[in-house]
Scaffold this motif. Structure first.
Motif, PDB file in Angstrom:
ATOM      1  N   ARG A 103       0.823  -1.209   0.000  1.00 40.02           N
ATOM      2  CA  ARG A 103       0.000   0.000   0.000  1.00 40.02           C
ATOM      3  C   ARG A 103       0.863   1.268   0.000  1.00 40.02           C
ATOM      4  NH1 ARG A 103      -4.557  -0.660  -0.631  1.00 40.02           N
ATOM      5  NH2 ARG A 103      -5.316   1.389  -0.011  1.00 40.02           N
ATOM      6  N   ALA A 156      -4.985  12.013  -4.421  1.00 42.56           N
ATOM      7  CA  ALA A 156      -5.655  10.747  -4.735  1.00 42.56           C
ATOM      8  C   ALA A 156      -5.127   9.621  -3.851  1.00 42.56           C
ATOM      9  CB  ALA A 156      -5.461  10.410  -6.211  1.00 42.56           C
ATOM     10  N   ALA A 157      -3.843   9.645  -3.585  1.00 43.39           N
ATOM     11  CA  ALA A 157      -3.261   8.605  -2.741  1.00 43.39           C
ATOM     12  C   ALA A 157      -3.838   8.683  -1.336  1.00 43.39           C
ATOM     13  CB  ALA A 157      -1.742   8.751  -2.701  1.00 43.39           C
ATOM     14  N   HIS A 158      -3.977   9.891  -0.865  1.00 40.84           N
ATOM     15  CA  HIS A 158      -4.541  10.081   0.468  1.00 40.84           C
ATOM     16  C   HIS A 158      -5.935   9.473   0.559  1.00 40.84           C
ATOM     17  CE1 HIS A 158      -5.349  12.047   4.305  1.00 40.84           C
ATOM     18  NE2 HIS A 158      -6.523  12.378   3.803  1.00 40.84           N
ATOM     19  N   GLU A 159      -6.719   9.713  -0.488  1.00 42.44           N
ATOM     20  CA  GLU A 159      -8.075   9.178  -0.488  1.00 42.44           C
ATOM     21  C   GLU A 159      -8.097   7.658  -0.419  1.00 42.44           C
ATOM     22  OE1 GLU A 159     -10.084  10.855  -3.839  1.00 42.44           O
ATOM     23  OE2 GLU A 159      -9.898  12.894  -3.031  1.00 42.44           O
ATOM     24  N   ASP A 160      -7.071   7.040  -0.972  1.00 38.09           N
ATOM     25  CA  ASP A 160      -7.020   5.582  -0.946  1.00 38.09           C
ATOM     26  C   ASP A 160      -6.162   5.052   0.191  1.00 38.09           C
ATOM     27  OD1 ASP A 160      -8.262   3.822  -3.201  1.00 38.09           O
ATOM     28  OD2 ASP A 160      -7.839   5.776  -4.103  1.00 38.09           O
ATOM     29  N   GLY A 161      -5.703   5.947   1.040  1.00 42.16           N
ATOM     30  CA  GLY A 161      -4.892   5.498   2.163  1.00 42.16           C
ATOM     31  C   GLY A 161      -3.532   4.962   1.766  1.00 42.16           C
ATOM     32  N   LEU A 162      -3.018   5.443   0.665  1.00 34.59           N
ATOM     33  CA  LEU A 162      -1.702   4.983   0.210  1.00 34.59           C
ATOM     34  C   LEU A 162      -0.609   5.924   0.683  1.00 34.59           C
ATOM     35  CD1 LEU A 162      -2.577   4.090  -3.490  1.00 34.59           C
ATOM     36  CD2 LEU A 162      -2.249   2.528  -1.565  1.00 34.59           C
ATOM     37  N   GLN A 221      -4.001  12.843 -10.546  1.00 32.02           N
ATOM     38  CA  GLN A 221      -5.025  11.984  -9.954  1.00 32.02           C
ATOM     39  C   GLN A 221      -5.323  10.803 -10.871  1.00 32.02           C
ATOM     40  OE1 GLN A 221      -8.022  15.042  -9.685  1.00 32.02           O
ATOM     41  NE2 GLN A 221      -7.655  15.333  -7.487  1.00 32.02           N
ATOM     42  N   ALA A 245      -5.131   6.727 -10.434  1.00 30.49           N
ATOM     43  CA  ALA A 245      -6.264   5.844 -10.711  1.00 30.49           C
ATOM     44  C   ALA A 245      -5.842   4.712 -11.647  1.00 30.49           C
ATOM     45  CB  ALA A 245      -7.414   6.640 -11.314  1.00 30.49           C
ATOM     46  N   LEU A 297      -3.668   2.247  -9.799  1.00 28.30           N
ATOM     47  CA  LEU A 297      -4.461   1.357  -8.951  1.00 28.30           C
ATOM     48  C   LEU A 297      -5.066   0.233  -9.770  1.00 28.30           C
ATOM     49  CD1 LEU A 297      -6.264   3.676  -6.394  1.00 28.30           C
ATOM     50  CD2 LEU A 297      -4.495   1.964  -6.009  1.00 28.30           C
ATOM     51  N   ARG A 303      -4.313  -3.658  -9.172  1.00 25.29           N
ATOM     52  CA  ARG A 303      -5.392  -4.601  -8.891  1.00 25.29           C
ATOM     53  C   ARG A 303      -5.448  -5.717  -9.926  1.00 25.29           C
ATOM     54  NH1 ARG A 303      -9.005  -0.115  -7.732  1.00 25.29           N
ATOM     55  NH2 ARG A 303      -8.684   0.490  -5.559  1.00 25.29           N
TER      56      ARG A 303
END
Lengths: 348, 348
Positions: A63, A87-93, A306, A310, A313, A317
């Motif tokens: 992560r 964007a990373a912050h939003e995904d906790g990265l 951002q 995305a 990610l 995934r």
DNA sequence: TCCGCCATTGTAAACGTTTCAAATGTTCAT
DNA sequence: ATGAACATTTGAAACGTTTACAATGGCGGA
């Protein structure tokens, strides 16, 4: 000072096993609320802090993502990092940041370090995306990555960019439409930036196309290569701005160069756009605030950052097809490009 | 795809124990050259990559530092990060980057995450360094940290900054010296930035001191608070730039605001410095390139970032006294400040 | 020949997590 | 009363390092 509390300490305090503590942290739904509370209390009491390094060691994914940019000193990269970070912050990265100073050696070094940190993926702005050892390395190690601002010729790598050639083409065409016939491009050294070369290509193309319309209307395209981070263009531009061969328009490969070019014009007593028109590419925020308002091929820099995350990610995934996105740029309505000075009226 | 090689794999390949491999990595001098070579060959053959997370888990220090800035969108912070990154690279440290958007909640959240990553120390630019939970947290956890750009009132924390009040004082005084009597400050919201308040204090002080010299020479200081990242100051500045009470000079708490203010003046048909003088604080690079050249209290931003890392390293190495450094700023010779428009000649 | 010394290498126990398989206790239908 | 099914919890083995300590072997001096 008591030693740092670990899951074991918490488990002991709460009277449960460390497995239960782990579950409280990761999937509290699978644990009865009463137990959850007891464990949470113990954590709070001990001021427990999960150790990401322990977790990372155990888990397949860390992560964390690595980011490599040429420099933070150019707002266009800083802004993209801002987008990535957001964007990373939003995904906790977690974001690991490095910069290369446009040096391929440092690029390789930096990426290597990031890989040692076992980042899940990388977002890179490379000096030169074609024939780059970094890309070979990443592909051979099978690490997801997304290029940002680079527009590689190979199609098997993900990238987010505007159409560099087209950006330069459009801004050049805008100048030609205003009657400019003698143009030069101010660009960063090609070996330090593939974008620089791509933009130069677009510049030349626009001039060629104009000649196609109206044979030999345009003077041959000229080029002035400068070092990155260079802000004193006065000496460098002399042969382009003075004398009988002086150009009437400067297309700059970045907004920073354009702003520096405008400043240089001023030292020669040339007004922009009165005597010389200047156009840029990038669309940094400050360009819209200065006088004259910089006319530029604007790219949505922060959004691109951002978007890059995305994409990354997706690849992390397990999405197999790397996507490339060529975002539209937009010519800003600037004042730095005006009608060409009449050919026969010499400067002064 | 073979699984990732570890020290164990390398050890097997080279026919040695994993302890020897570790020694080859960390202290090759204590291992006979012949063995070193054999191990190095195995590493190269297997494309071995040390896993920093394993190392970090075991070792007391993680060789990583956390960085928190309000935003990357302001070049002053981006430049400081550039300095930090550069110095970190020289010391082989990994940089974990976060931004807060001037939000205290996010500050706390971000720092917490960094602590979970067990960074060895932190470099922070906080919205408000006094009465800040982040600082309490860091002190209670006994984690080394250095404030950058903040000028806290408490003396037990390390910080690197210029004298904010003095910066504003000097630039204000420069305006007063040019005959300006009606001044306003354009500043970010105080609750989002202690610097903003400190700079306002300096602004007021300069005006008070001028009145001391020559009683009631100056009009009362006025204040226009704006949001950060705000670049459209047109509406906000209306009451300051138009009407009978219009000011002749704007002291801005940051260069970004100053550039935006100049742009706003233009929309009111006011020339800078002809009708209104504008001064900034920070000294971002682009300020020196625009027209009119921005007059600013310049701080050595990138150097400050490097210095902050140097301080932090000292603290990490066990230096007990936190140092604070107040660097000198320098008034740039800008054109954005000119003689005051004559009082009795009203605008249009 | 034997002993101790040194250089070199190896063994094994951490570090703080996650997670699988197994254990424990509870409930319920038979 | 018995066992199946289930909810809850636990024990223990990783993950990839570092490092204290022990083991090995070669060597020279007695």
């Amino acid at each position: 000072m008591t030693p740092k509390p670990t899951m074991r300490t918490v488990a002991a305090k709460a009277g449960v096993s460390i497995a239960t503590v782990s579950r409280v942290i990761n999937c509290p739904d699978e644990v009865p609320t009463e137990t959850v509370e007891r464990v949470r209390e113990a954590m709070a009491y001990l001021k427990y802090r999960p150790n990401m390094n322990g977790r990372r060691l155990k888990m397949a994914q860390t992560r964390s993502v690595g980011v490599l940019v040429p420099t933070m000193a150019n707002p266009v990269f800083a802004t993209s990092v801002q987008g990535i970070e957001q964007a990373a912050h939003e995904d906790g990265l977690t974001v690991l940041l490095t910069s290369s100073e446009y040096d391929p050696e440092r690029e390789l070094d930096a990426v290597s370090t990031l890989l040692n940190n076992r980042v899940d993926g990388l977002i890179l702005t490379l000096a030169n995306a074609d024939d780059n050892r970094v890309i070979d390395l990443l592909i051979s190690e099978n690490i997801p990555f997304v290029l940002l601002f680079n527009q590689p010729s190979r199609t098997d790598v993900a990238s987010i960019s505007v159409d560099n050639a087209k950006s330069a083409y459009d801004i050049t065409q805008a100048m030609i439409a205003k009657g400019h016939r003698k143009l030069a491009m101010v660009a960063g050294h090609f070996e330090s930036s593939d974008r620089s070369r791509q933009r130069y290509d677009g510049f030349c193309q626009a001039i060629n196309d104009a000649n196609q319309q109206d044979a030999a209307a345009m003077a041959a395209p000229r080029l002035c290569q400068v070092g990155f981070g260079e802000t004193d263009l006065e000496g460098i531009l002399e042969s382009f701005l003075t004398g009988p061969d002086a150009v009437t328009g400067l297309v700059c490969s970045t907004d920073m160069l354009a702003i520096a070019a405008i400043s240089a014009c001023r030292t020669y007593g040339l007004s922009v756009p009165g005597d010389v028109s200047v156009g840029g590419i990038d669309g940094i925020a400050v360009g819209g605030l200065i006088t004259p308002k910089l006319c530029s091929a604007v790219q949505p820099t922060q959004k691109m950052g951002q978007q890059a995350l995305a994409f990354l990610l997706g690849l992390i995934r397990g999405q197999t097809e790397p996507q490339s996105l060529l975002l539209p740029h937009q010519l800003s309505t600037g004042e730095s490009i005006g009608p060409a000075r009449h050919q026969s009226s010499p400067r002064l």
